[in-house]
Design a protein around this motif. Structure first.
Motif, PDB file in Angstrom:
ATOM      1  N   VAL A 141       0.745  -1.257   0.071  1.00 58.99           N
ATOM      2  CA  VAL A 141      -0.222  -0.101   0.138  1.00 58.99           C
ATOM      3  C   VAL A 141       0.990   1.246   0.052  1.00 58.99           C
ATOM      4  O   VAL A 141       0.937   2.355  -0.623  1.00 58.99           O
ATOM      5  CB  VAL A 141      -1.000  -0.198   1.340  1.00 58.99           C
ATOM      6  CG1 VAL A 141      -1.638   1.555   1.494  1.00 58.99           C
ATOM      7  CG2 VAL A 141      -2.001  -1.020   1.043  1.00 58.99           C
ATOM      8  N   TRP A 142       2.189   1.232   0.690  1.00 56.07           N
ATOM      9  CA  TRP A 142       2.796   2.353   0.893  1.00 56.07           C
ATOM     10  C   TRP A 142       3.443   2.652  -0.569  1.00 56.07           C
ATOM     11  O   TRP A 142       3.515   3.593  -1.112  1.00 56.07           O
ATOM     12  CB  TRP A 142       3.840   2.255   2.082  1.00 56.07           C
ATOM     13  CG  TRP A 142       5.028   3.260   1.657  1.00 56.07           C
ATOM     14  CD1 TRP A 142       5.041   4.395   2.011  1.00 56.07           C
ATOM     15  CD2 TRP A 142       6.194   3.204   1.044  1.00 56.07           C
ATOM     16  NE1 TRP A 142       6.270   4.953   1.641  1.00 56.07           N
ATOM     17  CE2 TRP A 142       6.897   4.225   1.094  1.00 56.07           C
ATOM     18  CE3 TRP A 142       6.862   1.831   0.343  1.00 56.07           C
ATOM     19  CZ2 TRP A 142       8.107   4.392   0.411  1.00 56.07           C
ATOM     20  CZ3 TRP A 142       8.113   2.073  -0.035  1.00 56.07           C
ATOM     21  CH2 TRP A 142       8.807   3.204  -0.270  1.00 56.07           C
ATOM     22  N   SER A 191       0.820   3.881  -2.837  1.00 53.50           N
ATOM     23  CA  SER A 191       0.564   5.395  -2.779  1.00 53.50           C
ATOM     24  C   SER A 191       1.646   6.360  -2.993  1.00 53.50           C
ATOM     25  O   SER A 191       1.466   7.595  -3.472  1.00 53.50           O
ATOM     26  CB  SER A 191       0.192   5.550  -1.112  1.00 53.50           C
ATOM     27  OG  SER A 191       0.993   5.093  -0.276  1.00 53.50           O
ATOM     28  N   ALA A 214       1.251   6.696  -6.683  1.00 52.99           N
ATOM     29  CA  ALA A 214       0.182   7.514  -7.027  1.00 52.99           C
ATOM     30  C   ALA A 214       0.578   9.060  -6.622  1.00 52.99           C
ATOM     31  O   ALA A 214      -0.039   9.822  -7.582  1.00 52.99           O
ATOM     32  CB  ALA A 214      -1.106   6.931  -6.412  1.00 52.99           C
ATOM     33  N   ILE A 215       0.760   9.401  -5.610  1.00 56.80           N
ATOM     34  CA  ILE A 215       1.034  10.696  -5.132  1.00 56.80           C
ATOM     35  C   ILE A 215       2.011  11.515  -5.984  1.00 56.80           C
ATOM     36  O   ILE A 215       1.997  12.683  -6.430  1.00 56.80           O
ATOM     37  CB  ILE A 215       1.138  10.895  -3.738  1.00 56.80           C
ATOM     38  CG1 ILE A 215       0.092  10.453  -2.943  1.00 56.80           C
ATOM     39  CG2 ILE A 215       1.700  12.295  -3.203  1.00 56.80           C
ATOM     40  CD1 ILE A 215       0.197  10.363  -1.337  1.00 56.80           C
ATOM     41  N   ALA A 222      -4.667  13.599  -0.767  1.00 57.85           N
ATOM     42  CA  ALA A 222      -4.078  12.111  -1.240  1.00 57.85           C
ATOM     43  C   ALA A 222      -3.195  11.592  -0.024  1.00 57.85           C
ATOM     44  O   ALA A 222      -3.329  10.429   0.326  1.00 57.85           O
ATOM     45  CB  ALA A 222      -3.634  11.976  -2.277  1.00 57.85           C
ATOM     46  N   TRP A 223      -2.480  12.567   0.517  1.00 56.37           N
ATOM     47  CA  TRP A 223      -1.587  12.099   1.453  1.00 56.37           C
ATOM     48  C   TRP A 223      -2.191  11.613   3.074  1.00 56.37           C
ATOM     49  O   TRP A 223      -1.829  10.778   3.455  1.00 56.37           O
ATOM     50  CB  TRP A 223      -0.511  13.454   1.916  1.00 56.37           C
ATOM     51  CG  TRP A 223       0.471  13.051   3.033  1.00 56.37           C
ATOM     52  CD1 TRP A 223       1.385  12.129   3.196  1.00 56.37           C
ATOM     53  CD2 TRP A 223       0.653  13.730   4.105  1.00 56.37           C
ATOM     54  NE1 TRP A 223       2.021  12.333   4.138  1.00 56.37           N
ATOM     55  CE2 TRP A 223       1.781  13.368   4.799  1.00 56.37           C
ATOM     56  CE3 TRP A 223      -0.195  15.124   4.494  1.00 56.37           C
ATOM     57  CZ2 TRP A 223       2.058  13.943   6.089  1.00 56.37           C
ATOM     58  CZ3 TRP A 223       0.451  15.431   5.817  1.00 56.37           C
ATOM     59  CH2 TRP A 223       1.579  14.958   6.417  1.00 56.37           C
ATOM     60  N   THR A 242      -4.022   8.524   2.598  1.00 61.67           N
ATOM     61  CA  THR A 242      -3.026   7.302   2.727  1.00 61.67           C
ATOM     62  C   THR A 242      -2.789   6.858   3.939  1.00 61.67           C
ATOM     63  O   THR A 242      -2.796   6.014   4.401  1.00 61.67           O
ATOM     64  CB  THR A 242      -1.883   7.646   1.690  1.00 61.67           C
ATOM     65  OG1 THR A 242      -2.295   7.767   0.496  1.00 61.67           O
ATOM     66  CG2 THR A 242      -0.997   6.308   2.002  1.00 61.67           C
ATOM     67  N   GLN A 274      -3.542   3.606   6.074  1.00 63.54           N
ATOM     68  CA  GLN A 274      -2.406   2.808   6.700  1.00 63.54           C
ATOM     69  C   GLN A 274      -2.710   2.646   8.237  1.00 63.54           C
ATOM     70  O   GLN A 274      -2.534   1.495   8.820  1.00 63.54           O
ATOM     71  CB  GLN A 274      -1.168   3.394   6.710  1.00 63.54           C
ATOM     72  CG  GLN A 274      -0.459   3.404   5.252  1.00 63.54           C
ATOM     73  CD  GLN A 274       0.053   2.140   4.824  1.00 63.54           C
ATOM     74  OE1 GLN A 274      -0.033   1.118   5.741  1.00 63.54           O
ATOM     75  NE2 GLN A 274       0.757   1.994   4.066  1.00 63.54           N
ATOM     76  N   THR A 322       4.952   6.306   5.079  1.00 63.58           N
ATOM     77  CA  THR A 322       4.104   6.844   4.377  1.00 63.58           C
ATOM     78  C   THR A 322       4.218   8.517   4.693  1.00 63.58           C
ATOM     79  O   THR A 322       4.288   9.436   3.994  1.00 63.58           O
ATOM     80  CB  THR A 322       2.673   6.471   4.628  1.00 63.58           C
ATOM     81  OG1 THR A 322       2.703   5.123   4.000  1.00 63.58           O
ATOM     82  CG2 THR A 322       1.692   7.498   3.857  1.00 63.58           C
ATOM     83  N   LEU A 376       6.107  10.717   1.970  1.00 62.58           N
ATOM     84  CA  LEU A 376       5.296  11.702   1.172  1.00 62.58           C
ATOM     85  C   LEU A 376       5.088  13.169   1.877  1.00 62.58           C
ATOM     86  O   LEU A 376       4.426  13.937   1.228  1.00 62.58           O
ATOM     87  CB  LEU A 376       4.055  10.959   1.068  1.00 62.58           C
ATOM     88  CG  LEU A 376       4.224   9.597   0.370  1.00 62.58           C
ATOM     89  CD1 LEU A 376       2.756   8.860   0.539  1.00 62.58           C
ATOM     90  CD2 LEU A 376       4.574   9.795  -1.166  1.00 62.58           C
TER      91      LEU A 376
END
Length: 107
Positions: free
Chosen positions: A13-14, A17, A20-21, A51-52, A55, A59, A93, A97
């Protein structure tokens, strides 16, 4: 197979993301989102920030889910490993990010 998914899912997932970001950053720069003014911040900044935070929220949900009996495992080693990976992914994350979501610019 479920045990492997429990161990790897937070880091996957990290990874998704992160990609994606950074992709959103490039898209926002290319489409001129920095020039669209919204209250407090530009559209560019709002999209990256949301988005951040989404995410980070996801998480956290994943971390909490892995700690429950329903989504957890009976193996104490796999349980500790999956929760440790989940904490690692949550910190990664936030740490990796944060610069792109809060202080990056186009140019």
């Amino acid at each position: 197979m479920k045990e492997l998914l429990r161990v790897l899912l937070p880091l996957l997932v990290w990874l998704a993301s992160f990609s994606a970001i950074y992709g959103l950053h490039g898209l926002g720069c290319a489409l001129g989102w920095t020039e669209v003014a919204l209250p407090v911040m530009s559209l560019f900044r709002w999209v990256l920030f949301l988005a951040w935070t989404a995410t980070i929220f996801f998480q956290l949900l994943l971390l909490l889910a892995l700690r429950t009996q329903r989504f957890g495992t009976t193996s104490s080693f796999i349980r500790r490993l999956s929760i440790t990976n989940s904490w690692t992914a949550l910190i990664a994350t936030f740490w990796t990010l944060y610069p792109i979501a809060v202080s990056s610019t186009c140019g």
